[in-house]
Design a protein around this motif. Sequence first.
Motif, PDB file in Angstrom:
ATOM      1  N   ALA A  33      33.201 -20.006  -2.199  1.00 24.44           N
ATOM      2  CA  ALA A  33      33.580 -21.223  -2.924  1.00 24.44           C
ATOM      3  C   ALA A  33      32.449 -22.252  -2.892  1.00 24.44           C
ATOM      4  O   ALA A  33      32.154 -22.905  -3.895  1.00 24.44           O
ATOM      5  CB  ALA A  33      34.849 -21.821  -2.311  1.00 24.44           C
ATOM      6  N   ARG A  37      30.663 -23.411  -6.262  1.00 28.38           N
ATOM      7  CA  ARG A  37      30.761 -24.814  -6.673  1.00 28.38           C
ATOM      8  C   ARG A  37      29.380 -25.427  -6.884  1.00 28.38           C
ATOM      9  O   ARG A  37      29.201 -26.275  -7.748  1.00 28.38           O
ATOM     10  CB  ARG A  37      31.590 -25.598  -5.659  1.00 28.38           C
ATOM     11  CG  ARG A  37      33.047 -25.247  -5.829  1.00 28.38           C
ATOM     12  CD  ARG A  37      33.943 -25.811  -4.771  1.00 28.38           C
ATOM     13  NE  ARG A  37      35.242 -25.136  -4.832  1.00 28.38           N
ATOM     14  CZ  ARG A  37      36.224 -25.367  -4.001  1.00 28.38           C
ATOM     15  NH1 ARG A  37      36.090 -26.258  -3.048  1.00 28.38           N
ATOM     16  NH2 ARG A  37      37.362 -24.707  -4.123  1.00 28.38           N
ATOM     17  N   GLN A  40      28.449 -23.987 -10.250  1.00 23.70           N
ATOM     18  CA  GLN A  40      29.278 -24.531 -11.318  1.00 23.70           C
ATOM     19  C   GLN A  40      28.983 -26.016 -11.559  1.00 23.70           C
ATOM     20  O   GLN A  40      28.991 -26.476 -12.698  1.00 23.70           O
ATOM     21  CB  GLN A  40      30.763 -24.353 -10.970  1.00 23.70           C
ATOM     22  CG  GLN A  40      31.709 -24.701 -12.108  1.00 23.70           C
ATOM     23  CD  GLN A  40      31.592 -23.728 -13.273  1.00 23.70           C
ATOM     24  OE1 GLN A  40      31.287 -22.558 -13.072  1.00 23.70           O
ATOM     25  NE2 GLN A  40      31.804 -24.196 -14.489  1.00 23.70           N
ATOM     26  N   ALA A  41      28.702 -26.734 -10.503  1.00 24.94           N
ATOM     27  CA  ALA A  41      28.425 -28.164 -10.660  1.00 24.94           C
ATOM     28  C   ALA A  41      27.187 -28.367 -11.531  1.00 24.94           C
ATOM     29  O   ALA A  41      27.135 -29.301 -12.326  1.00 24.94           O
ATOM     30  CB  ALA A  41      28.239 -28.821  -9.294  1.00 24.94           C
ATOM     31  N   ALA A  71      27.201 -29.280  -2.118  1.00 24.67           N
ATOM     32  CA  ALA A  71      27.639 -27.878  -2.043  1.00 24.67           C
ATOM     33  C   ALA A  71      26.461 -26.974  -1.679  1.00 24.67           C
ATOM     34  O   ALA A  71      26.611 -26.044  -0.879  1.00 24.67           O
ATOM     35  CB  ALA A  71      28.257 -27.447  -3.370  1.00 24.67           C
ATOM     36  N   VAL A 134      38.005 -20.615  -6.166  1.00 26.37           N
ATOM     37  CA  VAL A 134      36.999 -20.946  -7.182  1.00 26.37           C
ATOM     38  C   VAL A 134      37.673 -21.212  -8.520  1.00 26.37           C
ATOM     39  O   VAL A 134      37.074 -21.783  -9.417  1.00 26.37           O
ATOM     40  CB  VAL A 134      35.938 -19.838  -7.352  1.00 26.37           C
ATOM     41  CG1 VAL A 134      35.123 -19.678  -6.075  1.00 26.37           C
ATOM     42  CG2 VAL A 134      36.551 -18.516  -7.771  1.00 26.37           C
ATOM     43  N   ASP A 135      38.908 -20.783  -8.660  1.00 18.56           N
ATOM     44  CA  ASP A 135      39.639 -21.071  -9.887  1.00 18.56           C
ATOM     45  C   ASP A 135      41.130 -20.944  -9.633  1.00 18.56           C
ATOM     46  O   ASP A 135      41.571 -20.186  -8.771  1.00 18.56           O
ATOM     47  CB  ASP A 135      39.237 -20.094 -11.005  1.00 18.56           C
ATOM     48  CG  ASP A 135      39.709 -20.565 -12.386  1.00 18.56           C
ATOM     49  OD1 ASP A 135      40.100 -21.748 -12.522  1.00 18.56           O
ATOM     50  OD2 ASP A 135      39.683 -19.754 -13.317  1.00 18.56           O
ATOM     51  N   LEU A 229      32.717 -27.914   2.544  1.00 14.89           N
ATOM     52  CA  LEU A 229      33.447 -28.092   1.286  1.00 14.89           C
ATOM     53  C   LEU A 229      33.827 -29.561   1.120  1.00 14.89           C
ATOM     54  O   LEU A 229      33.959 -30.056   0.001  1.00 14.89           O
ATOM     55  CB  LEU A 229      34.710 -27.219   1.273  1.00 14.89           C
ATOM     56  CG  LEU A 229      34.488 -25.740   0.971  1.00 14.89           C
ATOM     57  CD1 LEU A 229      35.732 -24.914   1.318  1.00 14.89           C
ATOM     58  CD2 LEU A 229      34.124 -25.518  -0.489  1.00 14.89           C
TER      59      LEU A 229
ATOM     60  N   ILE B   4      34.493 -20.303 -12.754  1.00 16.32           N
ATOM     61  CA  ILE B   4      33.163 -20.187 -12.203  1.00 16.32           C
ATOM     62  C   ILE B   4      32.308 -19.248 -13.038  1.00 16.32           C
ATOM     63  O   ILE B   4      32.736 -18.170 -13.414  1.00 16.32           O
ATOM     64  CB  ILE B   4      33.255 -19.680 -10.753  1.00 16.32           C
ATOM     65  CG1 ILE B   4      34.036 -20.686  -9.912  1.00 16.32           C
ATOM     66  CG2 ILE B   4      31.894 -19.430 -10.161  1.00 16.32           C
ATOM     67  CD1 ILE B   4      33.509 -22.089  -9.934  1.00 16.32           C
ATOM     68  N   SER B  51      36.361 -27.625 -11.669  1.00 11.93           N
ATOM     69  CA  SER B  51      35.622 -27.264 -10.450  1.00 11.93           C
ATOM     70  C   SER B  51      35.235 -28.515  -9.654  1.00 11.93           C
ATOM     71  O   SER B  51      35.277 -28.508  -8.424  1.00 11.93           O
ATOM     72  CB  SER B  51      34.390 -26.437 -10.794  1.00 11.93           C
ATOM     73  OG  SER B  51      33.561 -27.168 -11.656  1.00 11.93           O
ATOM     74  N   ALA B  55      36.276 -29.324  -5.892  1.00 10.95           N
ATOM     75  CA  ALA B  55      35.229 -29.643  -4.920  1.00 10.95           C
ATOM     76  C   ALA B  55      35.477 -30.997  -4.263  1.00 10.95           C
ATOM     77  O   ALA B  55      35.109 -31.212  -3.115  1.00 10.95           O
ATOM     78  CB  ALA B  55      33.870 -29.633  -5.603  1.00 10.95           C
TER      79      ALA B  55
END
Lengths: 233, 91
Positions: A33, A37, A40-41, A71, A134-135, A229, B4, B51, B55
């Motif tokens: 995760a 993240r 993904q960020a 992250a 993650v989702d 996290l 993701i 996401s 986070a």
Amino acid sequence: MRLIVLDTSVVLPALLSSGGRRRKLWLLLAYGALSARADQARLDIEFLHHEAAELGGELAGRQIEELAAEAEAGRARVAERLPAGAPDDLGLVASRPVLDEYERKLAEIGSRLNPDVRAEHIPLFRRQVEAACVDITNDFEVGDIPNYTPDRDDDPVVHTALLADATWLVADDKKHISREPGGTFEYRDDESGRHVSAMTFDYFAATHLSHFDFDRIDGSWLGLAYAQLGARD
Amino acid sequence: MPAIGSQPKLISTKEAAALLNVTQRTVTNWIEADKVPYLRLPGGEYRLPLSGLLASLSGTYDLRTELEALDERFGAIDEADVFEELDRTNG
């Protein structure tokens, strides 16, 4: 990222048994995760700026750039502890019906395992799961999904895995879900063409986590992963 | 669709509340306190990156402390005991 959906038969021992092997997997998922993240960020940064310009909106709140940097730094801190070769690309996926089922089962058996488990603890356990995801898939109505298993209560976790296009569904419910204790059971959605391999935790660990020293993972490091996290300045 | 590695997903406050099993007011409180990233639309509505929301959750709750408190009270439960109870529940 290789997506994984877990049945209650794996999640509950992972949450309740800090010294167990399923907790070690949980740590890998939290590590996944963190990695996801960070990646993904970076995607979000570009997307959000584009959407803000397109819709005439304004970006505000917690800075997505800050989340990405946190992250990345957090991922590196956990990586230092893990044995060489530990995967950083395992991503836990859930859905609201599956999260509800985890919660329901925890409430049902938690107090039998330890009389101190009370209703107010259940949302805390749920947050531990949500933070490692993650989702969380799009919502669906449990009554509208196909029959996949001999037990209707087990269908949402299979549906979630298919909806998420997950690679694996790990379940120690050998009777209804994994069905082949020494191998894999394939679930398919003919409409979408998606499929997912269901298997027990032991089979998953033996076949997909055997390329590194999985047993050297210490479940107590999960606190470190959650601290990353939640890392803030 | 997975969030993701794919197109980022923007969700409304109502969707965020439903996903996370909290009230819409709680999500709005997070926004007002700048605890989560969000996009404010011209009409005053909000959209949140899924996401980024996930986070940020750990900035909303102290997950490590919560985990340690849960483990201190319940973490000694053996995996085998959990299986036994699950088997009993599942019949």
